[in-house]
Design a protein around this motif. Sequence first.
Motif, PDB file in Angstrom:
ATOM      1  N   LEU A   2     -19.754  20.136 -15.279  1.00  0.00           N
ATOM      2  CA  LEU A   2     -21.152  20.210 -14.860  1.00  0.00           C
ATOM      3  C   LEU A   2     -21.598  21.661 -14.703  1.00  0.00           C
ATOM      4  CD1 LEU A   2     -23.782  18.873 -14.212  1.00  0.00           C
ATOM      5  CD2 LEU A   2     -23.002  18.519 -11.887  1.00  0.00           C
ATOM      6  N   LYS A  43     -25.330  12.558 -18.085  1.00  0.00           N
ATOM      7  CA  LYS A  43     -23.943  12.959 -17.814  1.00  0.00           C
ATOM      8  C   LYS A  43     -23.783  13.451 -16.374  1.00  0.00           C
ATOM      9  CE  LYS A  43     -22.716  14.133 -22.544  1.00  0.00           C
ATOM     10  NZ  LYS A  43     -22.448  15.200 -23.501  1.00  0.00           N
ATOM     11  N   ALA A  44     -24.741  14.237 -15.905  1.00  0.00           N
ATOM     12  CA  ALA A  44     -24.663  14.755 -14.536  1.00  0.00           C
ATOM     13  C   ALA A  44     -24.698  13.620 -13.521  1.00  0.00           C
ATOM     14  CB  ALA A  44     -25.810  15.737 -14.280  1.00  0.00           C
ATOM     15  N   GLU A  46     -23.911  10.489 -14.047  1.00  0.00           N
ATOM     16  CA  GLU A  46     -22.687   9.678 -14.165  1.00  0.00           C
ATOM     17  C   GLU A  46     -21.629  10.151 -13.174  1.00  0.00           C
ATOM     18  OE1 GLU A  46     -21.469   9.985 -18.262  1.00  0.00           O
ATOM     19  OE2 GLU A  46     -22.831   8.380 -18.889  1.00  0.00           O
ATOM     20  N   LEU A  47     -21.559  11.460 -12.955  1.00  0.00           N
ATOM     21  CA  LEU A  47     -20.587  12.014 -12.012  1.00  0.00           C
ATOM     22  C   LEU A  47     -20.893  11.574 -10.576  1.00  0.00           C
ATOM     23  CD1 LEU A  47     -20.355  15.601 -13.528  1.00  0.00           C
ATOM     24  CD2 LEU A  47     -18.659  13.761 -13.733  1.00  0.00           C
ATOM     25  N   ILE A  48     -22.172  11.433 -10.252  1.00  0.00           N
ATOM     26  CA  ILE A  48     -22.562  10.930  -8.924  1.00  0.00           C
ATOM     27  C   ILE A  48     -22.185   9.457  -8.806  1.00  0.00           C
ATOM     28  CG2 ILE A  48     -24.456  10.508  -7.309  1.00  0.00           C
ATOM     29  CD1 ILE A  48     -25.999  12.773  -8.782  1.00  0.00           C
ATOM     30  N   GLU A  50     -19.879   7.799 -10.193  1.00  0.00           N
ATOM     31  CA  GLU A  50     -18.428   7.662  -9.983  1.00  0.00           C
ATOM     32  C   GLU A  50     -18.076   7.803  -8.501  1.00  0.00           C
ATOM     33  OE1 GLU A  50     -16.339  10.503 -12.407  1.00  0.00           O
ATOM     34  OE2 GLU A  50     -17.202   9.693 -14.263  1.00  0.00           O
ATOM     35  N   LYS A  51     -18.749   8.716  -7.813  1.00  0.00           N
ATOM     36  CA  LYS A  51     -18.466   8.957  -6.392  1.00  0.00           C
ATOM     37  C   LYS A  51     -19.070   7.885  -5.487  1.00  0.00           C
ATOM     38  CE  LYS A  51     -17.574  13.751  -7.059  1.00  0.00           C
ATOM     39  NZ  LYS A  51     -17.787  15.123  -6.716  1.00  0.00           N
ATOM     40  N   TYR A 152     -22.934  12.471  -1.552  1.00  0.00           N
ATOM     41  CA  TYR A 152     -22.247  12.161  -2.803  1.00  0.00           C
ATOM     42  C   TYR A 152     -22.840  13.063  -3.890  1.00  0.00           C
ATOM     43  CZ  TYR A 152     -21.349   8.075   0.066  1.00  0.00           C
ATOM     44  OH  TYR A 152     -21.004   7.231   1.103  1.00  0.00           O
ATOM     45  N   SER A 153     -22.138  14.126  -4.229  1.00  0.00           N
ATOM     46  CA  SER A 153     -22.661  15.098  -5.183  1.00  0.00           C
ATOM     47  C   SER A 153     -21.775  15.216  -6.406  1.00  0.00           C
ATOM     48  CB  SER A 153     -22.767  16.470  -4.518  1.00  0.00           C
ATOM     49  OG  SER A 153     -23.656  16.413  -3.430  1.00  0.00           O
ATOM     50  N   ALA A 154     -22.413  15.505  -7.524  1.00  0.00           N
ATOM     51  CA  ALA A 154     -21.667  15.692  -8.766  1.00  0.00           C
ATOM     52  C   ALA A 154     -20.831  16.961  -8.710  1.00  0.00           C
ATOM     53  CB  ALA A 154     -22.630  15.732  -9.949  1.00  0.00           C
ATOM     54  N   VAL A 155     -21.343  18.002  -8.039  1.00  0.00           N
ATOM     55  CA  VAL A 155     -20.608  19.269  -7.971  1.00  0.00           C
ATOM     56  C   VAL A 155     -20.990  20.020  -6.696  1.00  0.00           C
ATOM     57  CG1 VAL A 155     -22.310  20.660  -9.268  1.00  0.00           C
ATOM     58  CG2 VAL A 155     -19.897  21.293  -9.345  1.00  0.00           C
TER      59      VAL A 155
END
Length: 186
Positions: A2, A43-44, A46-48, A50-51, A152-155
């Motif tokens: 990310l 895509k960004a 999607e990472l959230i 997942e969490k 809940y953050s992607a990065v």
Amino acid sequence: MLIDLLKETEALLEGHFLLSSGKHSDGYVQCAKLLMHPQKAEKAVELIVEKLQGVDFDIVVGPAMGGVIVSYELARQTGKPSIFVEREDGEMKLRRGFSIEKGQKVLITEDVVTTGKSAYEAIKVVEEHGGVVVGIASIVNRSTGDIKYPLYSAVKVDLNTYDKEDCPMCKQGSTPIKPGSRKIIL
């Protein structure tokens, strides 16, 4: 990954910035530059998602402006409805015929969380309407860990933040610029 997308889209900026909180920073994340590309936004978020595994929520609420696209994309990926709160006369409100049912489990979304100011304004509206906030989701977490809700953050991005009086860039004669959509009310 990310961080690479943020750099590639020129969303991760270096310089001297005046944040909406009134604080100064040597970095800024302008997620709008990332979110203007739907495939990269997907895509960004999607990472959230997942969490968020195991987090029970009924609806996604984003504060305008930064949380609206994130709210929509997160709702699209999870099959939940998405609404937003927006400022009217300087105060966040639920408008446009949107409603929150009493007891409804709400996930607040943001593009970037620093102090959580916009998220807390949205939370106030949600709670006034009887909703129960289960957490805050964001693309970027640049907070110092003092957010009072599950985040809940992607990065996680660590950028230096200063009070105006302690800002080394100001002491060197630099003047900060104010990016973003919110005006500062001090």
